[in-house]
Design an enzyme around this catalytic site. Structure first.
Site, PDB file in Angstrom:
ATOM      1  N   LYS A 200       0.855  -1.196   0.000  1.00 32.53           N
ATOM      2  CA  LYS A 200       0.000   0.000   0.000  1.00 32.53           C
ATOM      3  C   LYS A 200       0.890   1.244   0.000  1.00 32.53           C
ATOM      4  CE  LYS A 200      -1.822   2.825   2.754  1.00 32.53           C
ATOM      5  NZ  LYS A 200      -1.686   4.080   1.973  1.00 32.53           N
TER       6      LYS A 200
ATOM      7  N   GLY B 291       6.684   5.089   8.423  1.00 36.06           N
ATOM      8  CA  GLY B 291       5.874   6.305   8.495  1.00 36.06           C
ATOM      9  C   GLY B 291       6.041   6.971   9.843  1.00 36.06           C
ATOM     10  N   SER B 292       5.010   7.687  10.269  1.00 33.81           N
ATOM     11  CA  SER B 292       5.122   8.480  11.497  1.00 33.81           C
ATOM     12  C   SER B 292       4.957   7.605  12.746  1.00 33.81           C
ATOM     13  CB  SER B 292       4.043   9.559  11.487  1.00 33.81           C
ATOM     14  OG  SER B 292       2.779   8.955  11.461  1.00 33.81           O
TER      15      SER B 292
ATOM     16  N   GLY C  62       2.473   4.452  13.427  1.00 35.23           N
ATOM     17  CA  GLY C  62       3.145   3.213  13.825  1.00 35.23           C
ATOM     18  C   GLY C  62       2.530   2.619  15.084  1.00 35.23           C
TER      19      GLY C  62
ATOM     20  N   GLU D  10       9.367   1.348  11.020  1.00 29.57           N
ATOM     21  CA  GLU D  10      10.453   2.303  10.712  1.00 29.57           C
ATOM     22  C   GLU D  10       9.840   3.690  10.831  1.00 29.57           C
ATOM     23  OE1 GLU D  10      13.517   1.741  10.266  1.00 29.57           O
ATOM     24  OE2 GLU D  10      13.643  -0.373   9.740  1.00 29.57           O
TER      25      GLU D  10
HETATM   26  P1  NAD Z   1       2.136   8.512   7.894  1.00 33.88           P
HETATM   27  O1  NAD Z   1       2.289   7.757   9.159  1.00 33.88           O
HETATM   28  O2  NAD Z   1       1.160   9.628   7.859  1.00 33.88           O
HETATM   29  O3  NAD Z   1       1.714   7.555   6.691  1.00 33.88           O
HETATM   30  C1  NAD Z   1       2.501   6.456   6.295  1.00 33.88           C
HETATM   31  C2  NAD Z   1       1.625   5.430   5.632  1.00 33.88           C
HETATM   32  O4  NAD Z   1       0.694   4.937   6.584  1.00 33.88           O
HETATM   33  C3  NAD Z   1       0.801   5.948   4.466  1.00 33.88           C
HETATM   34  O5  NAD Z   1       0.778   4.965   3.461  1.00 33.88           O
HETATM   35  C4  NAD Z   1      -0.588   6.123   5.079  1.00 33.88           C
HETATM   36  O6  NAD Z   1      -1.648   6.001   4.152  1.00 33.88           O
HETATM   37  C5  NAD Z   1      -0.624   4.983   6.056  1.00 33.88           C
HETATM   38  N1  NAD Z   1      -1.556   5.167   7.164  1.00 33.88           N
HETATM   39  C6  NAD Z   1      -2.013   6.329   7.699  1.00 33.88           C
HETATM   40  N2  NAD Z   1      -2.857   6.072   8.717  1.00 33.88           N
HETATM   41  C7  NAD Z   1      -2.936   4.724   8.838  1.00 33.88           C
HETATM   42  C8  NAD Z   1      -3.630   3.849   9.722  1.00 33.88           C
HETATM   43  N3  NAD Z   1      -4.415   4.301  10.680  1.00 33.88           N
HETATM   44  N4  NAD Z   1      -3.464   2.524   9.564  1.00 33.88           N
HETATM   45  C9  NAD Z   1      -2.635   2.031   8.608  1.00 33.88           C
HETATM   46  N5  NAD Z   1      -1.964   2.818   7.729  1.00 33.88           N
HETATM   47  C10 NAD Z   1      -2.106   4.145   7.851  1.00 33.88           C
HETATM   48  O7  NAD Z   1       3.593   9.009   7.508  1.00 33.88           O
HETATM   49  P2  NAD Z   1       4.013   9.927   6.275  1.00 33.88           P
HETATM   50  O8  NAD Z   1       3.610  11.331   6.572  1.00 33.88           O
HETATM   51  O9  NAD Z   1       3.577   9.286   5.015  1.00 33.88           O
HETATM   52  O10 NAD Z   1       5.603   9.785   6.317  1.00 33.88           O
HETATM   53  C11 NAD Z   1       6.422  10.606   7.057  1.00 33.88           C
HETATM   54  C12 NAD Z   1       6.950   9.884   8.281  1.00 33.88           C
HETATM   55  O11 NAD Z   1       7.616   8.683   7.886  1.00 33.88           O
HETATM   56  C13 NAD Z   1       7.978  10.683   9.036  1.00 33.88           C
HETATM   57  O12 NAD Z   1       7.740  10.610  10.410  1.00 33.88           O
HETATM   58  C14 NAD Z   1       9.285   9.989   8.687  1.00 33.88           C
HETATM   59  O13 NAD Z   1      10.309  10.154   9.624  1.00 33.88           O
HETATM   60  C15 NAD Z   1       8.855   8.571   8.580  1.00 33.88           C
HETATM   61  N6  NAD Z   1       9.824   7.792   7.803  1.00 33.88           N
HETATM   62  C16 NAD Z   1      10.605   6.868   8.467  1.00 33.88           C
HETATM   63  C17 NAD Z   1      11.572   6.135   7.766  1.00 33.88           C
HETATM   64  C18 NAD Z   1      12.423   5.105   8.465  1.00 33.88           C
HETATM   65  O14 NAD Z   1      12.965   4.246   7.781  1.00 33.88           O
HETATM   66  N7  NAD Z   1      12.579   5.141   9.778  1.00 33.88           N
HETATM   67  C19 NAD Z   1      11.728   6.344   6.392  1.00 33.88           C
HETATM   68  C20 NAD Z   1      10.928   7.287   5.761  1.00 33.88           C
HETATM   69  C21 NAD Z   1       9.967   8.000   6.482  1.00 33.88           C
END
Ligand code: NAD
Length: 487
Positions: A182, A234-235, A239, A257
């Protein structure tokens, strides 16, 4: 053969069971171009429950034969997909760039090559991921095997829309799992376009599928009773939700991550040109939208004046290369969208009121989401600039006197993804590396990754590791077989 998709022929269907299909119940979302906020498409399919069910059912059907494929067969498929991604790197990047805004030279190329190399690298692991055999004891032989989990899923963010796919899909498939991807709702096109390459590479139907959607689609995957693992990037907030859904459904395995607030610590004996170069790249790469960006810089007091002068000047030079990500020579594009821009702008507005600004602080131009590289100085540990991930080209710069003081400062957040120490003294480098509370440490470098070694965070920056052998382990269950040799 050219890639079937392009900005004028966007992939606007889900990829299920090796077919491009419309969602069962028509639902769509929109994406915009971050350089001018113009509409790119308002017809991106949003996968809902019936689509997730269809993908899971296809994956379950495919799994028995897929896990039984020989190493040579699986290796050939992964290698072919890697080669196809590399061949179509520019076209795939264009599909990312139109909604992410990342320039090809400074980030897009790296990102696509990482994705392609991940498939090639994990293809090589398939026949080398051996279990263990233990010495015989009382007539029993014991061995361990790495078994695939079944149907697995990857939920990825927008800031590395292709690279992060490779880090999850390649080890999942290499270990014999089926995989449902996804992508982020902000960057769906390169992922959807992969469907045509998955088919062209020869993957059997149901083995590797792509469902575009938002958090609701992600949540359906995270709480699904027959998905056995979710690998999430993601965030931190999302997470935590994913881990909760995983626990409350079928206790599926989870890799997280998450975000970072990475400190770079520069001692007086460091090579200053090197330290400045890494710190500047680390906070301007992808316009600061990088999880491991060096967003807190600590410099020993005896060199702070000289470092500050060079850091400011290098960032202001980098600001000259802000512009249209489609143009050659552009090193920094816009932030991904209006939401992210407003978030970063909020930090800049509040920061300017209460802290000294070394450089930047402003929007660039009056259309699109471009922001100057920005540095605040003398920011204390209670400030939001110190504690929160901004996810834009914004850093704080502080001075320190003693090693023990800077270690305490560097560790004074809930994040623990990456840290960097800059010094010519190997003893100090290793001592400080040992004291950082972070999953990764750079010595005379920061904000970098290698496919071959574990990548991931400590504290609230994550759970588990990607890359290297660690990812193969994360997509398998260790099974212990005990053999009674007496009968
Ligand atoms: P996000 O958490 O908003 O979204 C990430 C993904 O999760 C998207 O595909 C989103 O549709 C999905 N998502 C959102 N809500 C969800 C839920 N309730 N259940 C399941 N999936 C859901 O993050 P973002 O704004 O897309 O990305 C930025 C963040 O990602 C930053 O905090 C960044 O540091 C982190 N990041 C971490 C790494 C790593 O390897 N540690 C790498 C890249 C980005």
């Amino acid at each position: 053969m050219a890639l079937e998709f392009s900005p004028s022929n966007l992939p606007l269907k889900l990829f299920i069971n090796n077919q491009y299909v419309d969602p069962a119940n028509p639902a769509v979302f929109s994406v915009h171009d971050p350089t001018d906020n113009s509409l790119v498409s308002d017809k991106v399919p949003l996968a809902a429950e019936a689509d997730v069910e269809a993908a899971v059912a296809a994956a379950e059907t495919a799994f028995p034969a897929w896990k039984a494929t020989t190493a040579a067969e699986r290796r050939a498929l992964l290698q072919k997909l890697g080669a196809l991604i590399e061949k179509h790197a520019v076209a795939l990047q264009e599909l990312s760039r139109i909604t992410l805004g990342a320039p090809y030279e400074s980030i897009g190329k790296h990102e696509t090559v990482l994705c392609a190399q991940a498939f090639e690298y994990y293809a090589g692991w398939i026949d080398k991921f051996a279990g263990e055999a233990y010495p015989q004891e009382n007539g029993f032989m014991r061995i361990t095997r790495h078994e695939p989990l079944g149907v697995t899923a990857g939920i990825v963010p927008w800031n590395g829309p292709l690279g992060i796919i490779g880090l999850k899909a390649a080890p999942a498939l290499a270990t014999g799992n089926c995989f449902i991807l996804k992508p982020s709702e902000k960057t769906p096109f390169a992922a959807l376009a992969l469907g045509s390459l998955i088919k062209a590479a020869g993957f059997p139907p149901g083995v590797f599928q792509v469902l575009s959607g938002d958090g609701t689609t992600g949540a359906l995957l995270a709480k699904h009773m027959r998905i056995r693992k979710v690998s999430f990037t993601g965030s931190i907030a999302t997470g935590k939700r994913i881990q909760k859904m995983a626990a409350e459904s079928n206790l599926k395995r989870v890799t997280l991550e998450l975000g970072g607030k990475s400190p770079a610590v520069i001692f007086a004996d460091a090579n200053l040109d090197n330290a400045v170069a890494w710190c500047v790249n680390a906070i301007t790469m992808n316009s600061g939208q990088a999880c491991f960006a060096a967003s807190r810089v600590y410099v020993q007091d005896t060199i702070i004046e000289e470092f500050t002068k060079r850091y400011k000047s290098a960032l202001e030079e980098r600001a000259q290369a802000i512009g249209d990500p489609a143009k050659q020579g552009t090193l920094m594009g816009p932030l991904v969208d209006e939401t992210q821009f407003n978030r970063v702008q909020g930090f800049l507005d509040r920061g300017t009121q209460s802290h000294s600004l070394l450089t930047g602080g402003q929007r660039v131009g009056d259309k699109g989401w471009f922001v100057q590289p920005t540095v605040f100085t003398d920011v204390g540990p209670d400030s939001e600039l110190y504690k929160e991930e901004i996810f834009g080209p914004v850093a704080i710069l502080n001075s320190f006197k003693a090693e023990s003081e800077v270690i305490q400062k560097a560790n004074a957040t809930e994040y623990g993804l990456m840290a960097g120490v800059f010094t010519q003294d190997i003893n100090r480098a290793l001592r400080v590396a040992g004291e950082f509370e972070s999953g990764m440490v750079g010595v005379n470098c920061i904000s970098l990754n290698f496919l071959t070694v574990p990548f991931g965070g400590s504290k609230q920056s994550g759970l588990g590791r990607e890359c290297g052998r660690a990812a193969m382990e994360a997509f398998t269950e260790t099974k212990t077989v005990m053999i009674n040799l007496t009968y």
